[in-house]
Design a protein around this motif. Structure first.
Motif, PDB file in Angstrom:
ATOM      1  N   GLY A 170       0.829  -1.202   0.000  1.00 40.98           N
ATOM      2  CA  GLY A 170       0.000   0.000   0.000  1.00 40.98           C
ATOM      3  C   GLY A 170       0.862   1.251   0.000  1.00 40.98           C
ATOM      4  N   ILE A 171       0.313   2.360   0.468  1.00 45.16           N
ATOM      5  CA  ILE A 171       1.047   3.631   0.555  1.00 45.16           C
ATOM      6  C   ILE A 171       2.100   3.503   1.655  1.00 45.16           C
ATOM      7  N   VAL A 172       3.366   3.664   1.299  1.00 41.59           N
ATOM      8  CA  VAL A 172       4.450   3.482   2.271  1.00 41.59           C
ATOM      9  C   VAL A 172       4.779   4.818   2.931  1.00 41.59           C
ATOM     10  N   LEU A 173       4.742   4.832   4.267  1.00 45.27           N
ATOM     11  CA  LEU A 173       5.087   6.025   5.031  1.00 45.27           C
ATOM     12  C   LEU A 173       6.512   5.889   5.551  1.00 45.27           C
ATOM     13  N   GLY A 174       7.386   6.755   5.090  1.00 49.20           N
ATOM     14  CA  GLY A 174       8.777   6.739   5.514  1.00 49.20           C
ATOM     15  C   GLY A 174       9.423   8.068   5.198  1.00 49.20           C
ATOM     16  N   LYS A 175      10.561   8.310   5.804  1.00 50.36           N
ATOM     17  CA  LYS A 175      11.285   9.567   5.565  1.00 50.36           C
ATOM     18  C   LYS A 175      12.124   9.464   4.297  1.00 50.36           C
ATOM     19  N   GLY A 176      12.305  10.595   3.651  1.00 54.38           N
ATOM     20  CA  GLY A 176      13.274  10.671   2.564  1.00 54.38           C
ATOM     21  C   GLY A 176      12.806  10.176   1.223  1.00 54.38           C
ATOM     22  N   GLY A 177      11.536   9.881   1.089  1.00 55.82           N
ATOM     23  CA  GLY A 177      11.056   9.424  -0.208  1.00 55.82           C
ATOM     24  C   GLY A 177       9.598   9.035  -0.147  1.00 55.82           C
ATOM     25  N   TRP A 220      -2.272   2.029   4.062  1.00 54.55           N
ATOM     26  CA  TRP A 220      -0.907   2.493   4.257  1.00 54.55           C
ATOM     27  C   TRP A 220      -0.114   1.483   5.084  1.00 54.55           C
ATOM     28  N   VAL A 221       1.220   1.633   5.053  1.00 56.07           N
ATOM     29  CA  VAL A 221       2.090   0.814   5.897  1.00 56.07           C
ATOM     30  C   VAL A 221       3.324   1.637   6.259  1.00 56.07           C
ATOM     31  N   HIS A 222       3.770   1.529   7.490  1.00 53.29           N
ATOM     32  CA  HIS A 222       5.011   2.172   7.930  1.00 53.29           C
ATOM     33  C   HIS A 222       6.184   1.421   7.300  1.00 53.29           C
ATOM     34  N   ILE A 223       7.195   2.125   6.867  1.00 52.20           N
ATOM     35  CA  ILE A 223       8.309   1.490   6.168  1.00 52.20           C
ATOM     36  C   ILE A 223       9.035   0.474   7.050  1.00 52.20           C
ATOM     37  N   ASP A 224       9.044   0.686   8.368  1.00 52.43           N
ATOM     38  CA  ASP A 224       9.635  -0.314   9.267  1.00 52.43           C
ATOM     39  C   ASP A 224       8.880  -1.636   9.175  1.00 52.43           C
ATOM     40  N   ASP A 225       7.553  -1.553   9.163  1.00 51.82           N
ATOM     41  CA  ASP A 225       6.753  -2.769   9.069  1.00 51.82           C
ATOM     42  C   ASP A 225       6.928  -3.438   7.710  1.00 51.82           C
ATOM     43  N   LEU A 226       7.031  -2.664   6.649  1.00 50.04           N
ATOM     44  CA  LEU A 226       7.281  -3.245   5.332  1.00 50.04           C
ATOM     45  C   LEU A 226       8.591  -4.042   5.342  1.00 50.04           C
ATOM     46  N   ALA A 227       9.654  -3.445   5.878  1.00 50.80           N
ATOM     47  CA  ALA A 227      10.942  -4.134   5.925  1.00 50.80           C
ATOM     48  C   ALA A 227      10.852  -5.405   6.758  1.00 50.80           C
ATOM     49  N   LYS A 228      10.084  -5.339   7.856  1.00 53.37           N
ATOM     50  CA  LYS A 228       9.942  -6.522   8.712  1.00 53.37           C
ATOM     51  C   LYS A 228       9.093  -7.606   8.049  1.00 53.37           C
ATOM     52  N   GLU A 235      -3.019 -13.865   9.601  1.00 56.13           N
ATOM     53  CA  GLU A 235      -3.202 -15.306   9.802  1.00 56.13           C
ATOM     54  C   GLU A 235      -1.873 -16.038   9.966  1.00 56.13           C
ATOM     55  N   ALA A 236      -0.823 -15.510   9.321  1.00 50.12           N
ATOM     56  CA  ALA A 236       0.509 -16.129   9.411  1.00 50.12           C
ATOM     57  C   ALA A 236       1.224 -15.785  10.713  1.00 50.12           C
ATOM     58  N   GLY A 237       0.648 -14.849  11.495  1.00 55.32           N
ATOM     59  CA  GLY A 237       1.236 -14.505  12.780  1.00 55.32           C
ATOM     60  C   GLY A 237       2.102 -13.271  12.783  1.00 55.32           C
ATOM     61  N   PHE A 238       2.096 -12.502  11.685  1.00 56.91           N
ATOM     62  CA  PHE A 238       2.903 -11.277  11.661  1.00 56.91           C
ATOM     63  C   PHE A 238       2.264 -10.209  12.543  1.00 56.91           C
ATOM     64  N   LYS A 239       3.101  -9.525  13.331  1.00 63.04           N
ATOM     65  CA  LYS A 239       2.629  -8.463  14.209  1.00 63.04           C
ATOM     66  C   LYS A 239       3.150  -7.110  13.712  1.00 63.04           C
ATOM     67  N   PHE A 240       2.227  -6.200  13.439  1.00 64.15           N
ATOM     68  CA  PHE A 240       2.617  -4.861  13.010  1.00 64.15           C
ATOM     69  C   PHE A 240       3.055  -4.040  14.218  1.00 64.15           C
ATOM     70  N   GLN A 241       4.147  -3.292  14.055  1.00 59.46           N
ATOM     71  CA  GLN A 241       4.579  -2.382  15.110  1.00 59.46           C
ATOM     72  C   GLN A 241       3.729  -1.114  15.103  1.00 59.46           C
ATOM     73  N   TYR A 242       3.362  -0.664  13.889  1.00 60.02           N
ATOM     74  CA  TYR A 242       2.589   0.569  13.743  1.00 60.02           C
ATOM     75  C   TYR A 242       1.238   0.233  13.116  1.00 60.02           C
ATOM     76  N   GLU A 243       0.219   0.136  13.964  1.00 59.92           N
ATOM     77  CA  GLU A 243      -1.108  -0.233  13.474  1.00 59.92           C
ATOM     78  C   GLU A 243      -2.010   0.973  13.259  1.00 59.92           C
ATOM     79  N   ASP A 244      -1.745   2.100  13.967  1.00 56.20           N
ATOM     80  CA  ASP A 244      -2.606   3.268  13.794  1.00 56.20           C
ATOM     81  C   ASP A 244      -1.806   4.419  13.195  1.00 56.20           C
ATOM     82  N   ILE A 245      -2.493   5.273  12.469  1.00 57.35           N
ATOM     83  CA  ILE A 245      -1.840   6.294  11.663  1.00 57.35           C
ATOM     84  C   ILE A 245      -1.104   7.327  12.513  1.00 57.35           C
ATOM     85  N   GLU A 246      -1.634   7.678  13.689  1.00 58.43           N
ATOM     86  CA  GLU A 246      -0.964   8.705  14.487  1.00 58.43           C
ATOM     87  C   GLU A 246       0.373   8.216  15.028  1.00 58.43           C
ATOM     88  N   SER A 247       0.428   6.993  15.539  1.00 58.07           N
ATOM     89  CA  SER A 247       1.705   6.489  16.058  1.00 58.07           C
ATOM     90  C   SER A 247       2.718   6.340  14.928  1.00 58.07           C
TER      91      SER A 247
END
Length: 304
Positions: free
Chosen positions: A169-176, A203-211, A286-298
């Protein structure tokens, strides 16, 4: 554990971030570039290999010495879609993926992993419908591009490799990416919702995408298509309000559709800029992945 990872598109916004995370976790990273002699110093810690997707086949020796190949190649969609641009958008994704698949077919690929980017644009604009990996694709230009892109990636399955396709989805990260274009406007107090603000943004936080990439590498049961988005999509209006709050700036303007169409053309505006997609990461959850950033404000506060 896989040890050697090759990344096509490893110098871009997403690829470079993923390369850094995996490098820090002890993986050996190979990244492609068209001009190895002009590579930036920040990439010197990685092993560099030359590849021009427009003119060259993907090097089979890279497949042979890699446990995992990741494909993050693709020209930005954020430009006016002339016929030539649309041809480049397709070629930069589909032709490059086809060449990687052909390289896999020329070596013993059993036990190897291929991770290929795709996009939630495959679903088209679906207003308020909740979308998961089983939802029907759209029929606009971007959806058809994603369908063909994924079909090329799936050919690698025939070589014995494990294939993972990430619908990002839309990737949220610094520098690009998305925020790089919006942040200057919002900091000047010129941010605002688009049209009525009711379109859904996945959307997805770039840290979560990398993870997610690391999760796919390290879990043999992960294969097939996965939506890479937060479990909590937001409307454009909510995103605008939250981003302005985080930056401590007003966001009182409304960007009308006609202005976007003048700037970017009708097709890009309708398909991408005001598209509504309420996507869920059903298979990742379902695979057990846990997002670090689930809400847009955090997510936004972690970046600003």
């Amino acid at each position: 554990m896989a040890k050697t990872i090759a990344i096509a598109g490893g110098t871009g916004f997403l690829g470079s971030y993923v390369a850094e995370l995996l490098h820090n976790d002890g993986y050996k990273i190979l990244i492609s570039t068209r001009n190895p002699e002009k590579i930036s110093d920040k990439f010197k810690k990685f092993e560099i290999f030359g590849w021009n997707p427009q003119t060259e086949n993907f090097p089979t020796d890279v497949i042979q010495k890699s446990d995992v190949v990741i494909n993050f190649l693709g020209e930005t969609i954020s430009q006016r879609w002339t016929q030539k641009v649309k041809e480049r958008l397709r070629s930069s994704r589909i032709d490059s993926t086809r060449k990687i698949a052909e390289a896999f077919s020329k070596v013993d690929s059993n036990g190897k992993v291929f991770i290929s980017a795709s996009a939630t644009g495959i679903y088209g604009s679906k207003r308020d419908d909740v979308l998961d990996e089983d939802s029907n694709p759209g029929d606009d230009f971007l959806a058809k591009l994603c369908i063909d892109w994924e079909n090329e990636a799936r050919k690698v399955e025939d070589t014995g490799a494990r294939v993972v396709i990430l619908r990002i989805g839309i990737v949220l990260g610094k520098g690009g990416g998305f925020l790089a274009r919006l942040t200057p406007l919002f900091k000047l107090g010129l941010g605002g919702k688009i049209s009525n603000g009711k379109a859904w943004m996945s959307w997805v936080h770039i840290d979560d995408l990398a993870k997610v990439v690391k999760f796919a590498i390290e879990n043999d049961g992960v294969r097939g298509v996965y939506n890479v988005v937060s479990p909590n999509p937001v409307t454009n209006e909510e995103f605008t309000r939250t981003f302005a709050k985080v930056l401590k700036r007003p966001a009182i303007f409304t960007v009308p559709k006609f202005a976007l169409k003048i700037l970017f053309g009708k097709e890009l505006t309708e398909i991408a800029l005001i598209s509504s997609q309420k996507v869920q990461p059903k298979r990742l959850t379902e695979a057990g992945f846990k997002f670090q950033y689930e809400d847009i404000e955090s997510a936004l506060r972690s970046l600003f």
